[in-house]
Design a protein around this motif. Sequence first.
Motif, PDB file in Angstrom:
ATOM      1  N   LEU A 146      21.251 -31.995  30.792  1.00 30.18           N
ATOM      2  CA  LEU A 146      19.965 -32.101  31.474  1.00 30.18           C
ATOM      3  C   LEU A 146      18.976 -32.732  30.509  1.00 30.18           C
ATOM      4  CD1 LEU A 146      19.461 -28.661  33.295  1.00 30.18           C
ATOM      5  CD2 LEU A 146      19.786 -30.883  34.393  1.00 30.18           C
ATOM      6  N   ARG A 147      17.967 -33.377  31.074  1.00 29.54           N
ATOM      7  CA  ARG A 147      16.892 -33.948  30.257  1.00 29.54           C
ATOM      8  C   ARG A 147      15.566 -33.434  30.773  1.00 29.54           C
ATOM      9  NH1 ARG A 147      14.183 -39.804  29.831  1.00 29.54           N
ATOM     10  NH2 ARG A 147      13.823 -39.929  27.566  1.00 29.54           N
ATOM     11  N   LEU A 148      14.828 -32.759  29.919  1.00 30.09           N
ATOM     12  CA  LEU A 148      13.502 -32.265  30.257  1.00 30.09           C
ATOM     13  C   LEU A 148      12.442 -33.242  29.761  1.00 30.09           C
ATOM     14  CD1 LEU A 148      13.834 -28.492  29.269  1.00 30.09           C
ATOM     15  CD2 LEU A 148      14.468 -29.613  31.414  1.00 30.09           C
ATOM     16  N   SER A 149      11.368 -33.338  30.537  1.00 28.39           N
ATOM     17  CA  SER A 149      10.230 -34.159  30.148  1.00 28.39           C
ATOM     18  C   SER A 149       8.965 -33.329  30.251  1.00 28.39           C
ATOM     19  CB  SER A 149      10.096 -35.380  31.066  1.00 28.39           C
ATOM     20  OG  SER A 149      11.228 -36.199  31.001  1.00 28.39           O
ATOM     21  N   CYS A 150       7.993 -33.657  29.417  1.00 28.80           N
ATOM     22  CA  CYS A 150       6.700 -32.970  29.454  1.00 28.80           C
ATOM     23  C   CYS A 150       5.620 -33.979  29.097  1.00 28.80           C
ATOM     24  CB  CYS A 150       6.687 -31.804  28.491  1.00 28.80           C
ATOM     25  SG  CYS A 150       5.074 -31.033  28.283  1.00 28.80           S
ATOM     26  N   ALA A 151       4.705 -34.193  30.029  1.00 30.41           N
ATOM     27  CA  ALA A 151       3.627 -35.154  29.824  1.00 30.41           C
ATOM     28  C   ALA A 151       2.297 -34.432  29.699  1.00 30.41           C
ATOM     29  CB  ALA A 151       3.579 -36.141  30.980  1.00 30.41           C
ATOM     30  N   ALA A 152       1.562 -34.774  28.666  1.00 30.25           N
ATOM     31  CA  ALA A 152       0.219 -34.230  28.461  1.00 30.25           C
ATOM     32  C   ALA A 152      -0.795 -35.199  29.040  1.00 30.25           C
ATOM     33  CB  ALA A 152      -0.048 -34.011  26.984  1.00 30.25           C
ATOM     34  N   SER A 153      -1.764 -34.642  29.765  1.00 28.83           N
ATOM     35  CA  SER A 153      -2.795 -35.496  30.351  1.00 28.83           C
ATOM     36  C   SER A 153      -4.146 -34.797  30.271  1.00 28.83           C
ATOM     37  CB  SER A 153      -2.457 -35.808  31.811  1.00 28.83           C
ATOM     38  OG  SER A 153      -2.431 -34.629  32.581  1.00 28.83           O
ATOM     39  N   GLY A 154      -5.204 -35.604  30.410  1.00 27.40           N
ATOM     40  CA  GLY A 154      -6.552 -35.046  30.348  1.00 27.40           C
ATOM     41  C   GLY A 154      -7.367 -35.742  29.284  1.00 27.40           C
ATOM     42  N   THR A 155      -8.403 -35.057  28.827  1.00 29.58           N
ATOM     43  CA  THR A 155      -9.308 -35.642  27.844  1.00 29.58           C
ATOM     44  C   THR A 155      -8.761 -35.417  26.432  1.00 29.58           C
ATOM     45  OG1 THR A 155     -10.593 -33.601  27.933  1.00 29.58           O
ATOM     46  CG2 THR A 155     -11.339 -35.430  29.305  1.00 29.58           C
ATOM     47  N   ILE A 156      -7.748 -36.201  26.111  1.00 29.72           N
ATOM     48  CA  ILE A 156      -7.021 -36.043  24.859  1.00 29.72           C
ATOM     49  C   ILE A 156      -7.514 -37.027  23.822  1.00 29.72           C
ATOM     50  CG2 ILE A 156      -4.757 -36.235  23.781  1.00 29.72           C
ATOM     51  CD1 ILE A 156      -3.546 -35.395  26.497  1.00 29.72           C
ATOM     52  N   SER A 157      -7.829 -36.510  22.650  1.00 27.23           N
ATOM     53  CA  SER A 157      -8.160 -37.367  21.529  1.00 27.23           C
ATOM     54  C   SER A 157      -6.882 -37.766  20.782  1.00 27.23           C
ATOM     55  CB  SER A 157      -9.135 -36.659  20.581  1.00 27.23           C
ATOM     56  OG  SER A 157      -9.414 -37.463  19.467  1.00 27.23           O
ATOM     57  N   SER A 158      -6.073 -36.782  20.457  1.00 29.51           N
ATOM     58  CA  SER A 158      -4.788 -37.057  19.824  1.00 29.51           C
ATOM     59  C   SER A 158      -3.881 -35.832  19.986  1.00 29.51           C
ATOM     60  CB  SER A 158      -4.930 -37.417  18.351  1.00 29.51           C
ATOM     61  OG  SER A 158      -5.440 -36.328  17.620  1.00 29.51           O
ATOM     62  N   VAL A 159      -2.583 -36.075  19.835  1.00 28.58           N
ATOM     63  CA  VAL A 159      -1.595 -35.008  19.966  1.00 28.58           C
ATOM     64  C   VAL A 159      -0.833 -34.887  18.655  1.00 28.58           C
ATOM     65  CG1 VAL A 159       0.392 -34.140  21.243  1.00 28.58           C
ATOM     66  CG2 VAL A 159      -1.359 -35.477  22.431  1.00 28.58           C
ATOM     67  N   ASN A 160      -0.828 -33.702  18.102  1.00 26.31           N
ATOM     68  CA  ASN A 160      -0.057 -33.460  16.880  1.00 26.31           C
ATOM     69  C   ASN A 160       1.360 -33.051  17.270  1.00 26.31           C
ATOM     70  OD1 ASN A 160      -2.235 -34.156  15.359  1.00 26.31           O
ATOM     71  ND2 ASN A 160      -2.283 -32.255  14.172  1.00 26.31           N
ATOM     72  N   ALA A 161       1.826 -31.938  16.759  1.00 24.18           N
ATOM     73  CA  ALA A 161       3.192 -31.524  17.038  1.00 24.18           C
ATOM     74  C   ALA A 161       3.386 -31.188  18.510  1.00 24.18           C
ATOM     75  CB  ALA A 161       3.555 -30.308  16.183  1.00 24.18           C
ATOM     76  N   MET A 162       4.575 -31.464  18.996  1.00 23.04           N
ATOM     77  CA  MET A 162       4.987 -31.082  20.344  1.00 23.04           C
ATOM     78  C   MET A 162       6.322 -30.360  20.225  1.00 23.04           C
ATOM     79  SD  MET A 162       4.026 -34.526  22.502  1.00 23.04           S
ATOM     80  CE  MET A 162       3.702 -33.692  24.063  1.00 23.04           C
ATOM     81  N   GLY A 163       6.613 -29.550  21.219  1.00 19.06           N
ATOM     82  CA  GLY A 163       7.866 -28.806  21.113  1.00 19.06           C
ATOM     83  C   GLY A 163       8.290 -28.159  22.399  1.00 19.06           C
ATOM     84  N   TRP A 164       9.478 -27.585  22.333  1.00 18.66           N
ATOM     85  CA  TRP A 164      10.037 -26.848  23.461  1.00 18.66           C
ATOM     86  C   TRP A 164      10.393 -25.436  23.009  1.00 18.66           C
ATOM     87  CZ3 TRP A 164      10.090 -28.716  28.329  1.00 18.66           C
ATOM     88  CH2 TRP A 164       9.913 -30.088  28.500  1.00 18.66           C
ATOM     89  N   TYR A 165      10.082 -24.482  23.856  1.00 20.23           N
ATOM     90  CA  TYR A 165      10.435 -23.089  23.654  1.00 20.23           C
ATOM     91  C   TYR A 165      11.145 -22.617  24.920  1.00 20.23           C
ATOM     92  CZ  TYR A 165       7.248 -23.181  19.684  1.00 20.23           C
ATOM     93  OH  TYR A 165       6.637 -23.488  18.487  1.00 20.23           O
ATOM     94  N   ARG A 166      11.854 -21.497  24.810  1.00 16.71           N
ATOM     95  CA  ARG A 166      12.512 -20.963  26.003  1.00 16.71           C
ATOM     96  C   ARG A 166      12.444 -19.446  25.994  1.00 16.71           C
ATOM     97  NH1 ARG A 166      18.823 -22.602  24.578  1.00 16.71           N
ATOM     98  NH2 ARG A 166      19.161 -21.054  22.910  1.00 16.71           N
TER      99      ARG A 166
END
Length: 121
Positions: free
Chosen positions: A18-38
């Motif tokens: 399976l392939r999961l995707s996650c898109a961040a949207s909104g008033t974003i200046s910048s994105v540092n670390a991203m990750g997945w938890y379960r």
Amino acid sequence: QVQLVESGGGLVQAGGSLRLSCAASGTISSVNAMGWYRQAPGKQRELVATITSGGSTNYADSVKGRFTISRDNAKNTVYLQMNSLKPEDTAVYYCNAQIFVVGYWGIRDCWGQGTQVTVSS
């Protein structure tokens, strides 16, 4: 306001992918670390994988060699490619991102709503 929207969960047989995707949207200046938890039923939420803005990755021992995290900085999107899935991978998977939000002092710890992954034996 910032939103994280996940997609790609579902039901798969053991050994599948399976392939999961996650898109961040909104008033974003910048994105540092991203990750997945379960979080599996009756268990605490646990780290699966993280990736820095520069592409450095970190994985839980239980998924090393089977899962791959990646990101598209231009799209503020993080992916989790899950191969050789096992029944013990069954859980709700949550996306996380450390985001600098326009007009907000400091970094915000943002979470998605979660997507169910079920692996049948």
